[in-house]
Design an enzyme around this catalytic site. Sequence first.
Site, PDB file in Angstrom:
ATOM      1  N   ILE A  89       0.835  -1.212   0.000  1.00  0.00           N
ATOM      2  CA  ILE A  89       0.000   0.000   0.000  1.00  0.00           C
ATOM      3  C   ILE A  89       0.871   1.264   0.000  1.00  0.00           C
ATOM      4  CG2 ILE A  89      -1.728   1.302   1.314  1.00  0.00           C
ATOM      5  CD1 ILE A  89      -2.752  -1.508   2.318  1.00  0.00           C
ATOM      6  N   ASP A 119      11.402   2.505   6.112  1.00  0.00           N
ATOM      7  CA  ASP A 119      10.965   1.109   6.232  1.00  0.00           C
ATOM      8  C   ASP A 119      12.154   0.316   6.728  1.00  0.00           C
ATOM      9  OD1 ASP A 119      10.098  -1.642   5.642  1.00  0.00           O
ATOM     10  OD2 ASP A 119       8.570  -0.745   4.376  1.00  0.00           O
ATOM     11  N   CYS A 177       2.724   1.110   7.822  1.00  0.00           N
ATOM     12  CA  CYS A 177       3.402  -0.040   8.417  1.00  0.00           C
ATOM     13  C   CYS A 177       2.374  -0.827   9.228  1.00  0.00           C
ATOM     14  CB  CYS A 177       4.537   0.441   9.324  1.00  0.00           C
ATOM     15  SG  CYS A 177       3.998   1.653  10.539  1.00  0.00           S
ATOM     16  N   PRO A 178       2.634  -2.107   9.502  1.00  0.00           N
ATOM     17  CA  PRO A 178       1.676  -2.854  10.330  1.00  0.00           C
ATOM     18  C   PRO A 178       1.763  -2.425  11.788  1.00  0.00           C
ATOM     19  CG  PRO A 178       3.575  -4.221   9.794  1.00  0.00           C
ATOM     20  CD  PRO A 178       3.786  -2.919   9.086  1.00  0.00           C
ATOM     21  N   THR A 214      -4.146   5.162   7.599  1.00  0.00           N
ATOM     22  CA  THR A 214      -5.107   4.164   7.081  1.00  0.00           C
ATOM     23  C   THR A 214      -4.610   2.767   7.436  1.00  0.00           C
ATOM     24  OG1 THR A 214      -3.984   4.060   4.939  1.00  0.00           O
ATOM     25  CG2 THR A 214      -5.816   5.608   5.105  1.00  0.00           C
ATOM     26  N   SER A 215      -3.662   2.685   8.380  1.00  0.00           N
ATOM     27  CA  SER A 215      -3.058   1.382   8.665  1.00  0.00           C
ATOM     28  C   SER A 215      -3.740   0.678   9.844  1.00  0.00           C
ATOM     29  CB  SER A 215      -1.566   1.550   8.895  1.00  0.00           C
ATOM     30  OG  SER A 215      -0.964   0.290   8.941  1.00  0.00           O
ATOM     31  N   ARG A 216      -3.347   1.016  11.046  1.00  0.00           N
ATOM     32  CA  ARG A 216      -4.020   0.496  12.239  1.00  0.00           C
ATOM     33  C   ARG A 216      -4.029   1.610  13.279  1.00  0.00           C
ATOM     34  NH1 ARG A 216      -5.964  -2.725   9.435  1.00  0.00           N
ATOM     35  NH2 ARG A 216      -5.905  -4.999   9.554  1.00  0.00           N
ATOM     36  N   HIS A 238     -12.919   2.767   8.690  1.00  0.00           N
ATOM     37  CA  HIS A 238     -12.170   1.608   8.167  1.00  0.00           C
ATOM     38  C   HIS A 238     -12.755   1.133   6.825  1.00  0.00           C
ATOM     39  CE1 HIS A 238      -9.264  -1.661   9.725  1.00  0.00           C
ATOM     40  NE2 HIS A 238      -9.284  -1.691   8.402  1.00  0.00           N
TER      41      HIS A 238
END
Length: 337
Positions: free
Chosen positions: A155, A174, A205-206, A232-234, A295
């Site tokens: 993404i 990263d 990133c997660p 928009t990840s977590r 979400h």
Amino acid sequence: MKITFFSAHPYDEKYFSLANENFGHQLIFHKTRLTENTVELARDSDAVCVFVNDDVNVAVINALKAIGISIIALRCAGFNNIDLHNTDKLGIHVIRVPAYSPYAVAEHTIALMLSLNRKTHRAYNRVRDGNFSLQGLTGFDMFGKTVGIVGTGRIGSLTLKILHGFGCTLLAHDIQQNEALKAIGVEYVDLDNLLTQVDILSLHCPLTPQTFHLIDENTLSSMKDGVMIINTSRGAIVDTSAAISALKTGKIGYLGLDVYEQEGDLFFHDLSDTIIHDDVFERLLTFPNVLITGHQGFFTKEALLNIATATLGNLNQYESGKPLINTLHAEQAFASK
Ligand code: NAD
């Protein structure tokens, strides 16, 4: 196979039923979340299928094992909601859909950026109210702005490619660098360096122990005044209380969220007739420069069909004893983060 779905909405039923025309599994849909108290609904099933806010903790996994479930299918990419150490320990397989439409999330990320910048969420209401004043709607050119992306996987890298088209200066951070991105001018820098330089920060990133509250009071203090932050990840990658303080001082000039730390109690449900008790979330909604979606980054027709086809395909592999491609184990999962 008999597959019991938890947290199922009408769109899950629609796209899974469509994809299942090619597989012929027996699909049972439940609206309720998977919890210790609802595990029983999956008795006599071969598999359970869960989504992002089903908390697949130790107690739930033990209860699934007790009723004979041997495989858990995540119909999503993220897997922070499942205790992989315990599934490994009990020999329960876990599969997921690592990539279904990274375009969907990358494009939604850009939608949040542009809406916040050009204030389309406010303009929409004004024009409908017959208010054509432009006062307060000033935006900025994306061209020439410095955008930083944390996490340049599927993404994040697509988001960078779209932003390249706008003529932005592109920075990335990263733990693994992507050479193809460097070729289009993306510069990898360390996190501190990225945070101090960006006009816009987007998180891809997660959620891991390393990225939990990556954006907190300390990291926010190093950023430019008026920075735009998009997540928009977590949700838990951003410390929401710290973000609220930074919105009050103007440190954060724009905040776009598709995910929220405590979203499990809110998102994917119609709560419009109820009183929302989450005061932190309600405070966020009071800022004119905060835009929140529930979400929905993944939520395109293409993505839904890909998720359904890949999930049922994963389960077919399992049923026919073929090696599982999209399987998750604690060791690999955390090594890759
Ligand atoms: P991906 O695995 O392709 O990419 C994640 C990247 O993050 C990888 O390059 C990885 O090396 C990097 N990374 C891991 N730990 C890091 C760290 N500590 N610091 C910096 N980078 C780190 O994943 P993806 O498919 O691009 O998805 C990214 C995230 O988006 C997912 O983890 C998920 O949480 C989220 N997501 C959200 C939606 C939505 O609807 N909003 C949909 C799908 C995925």
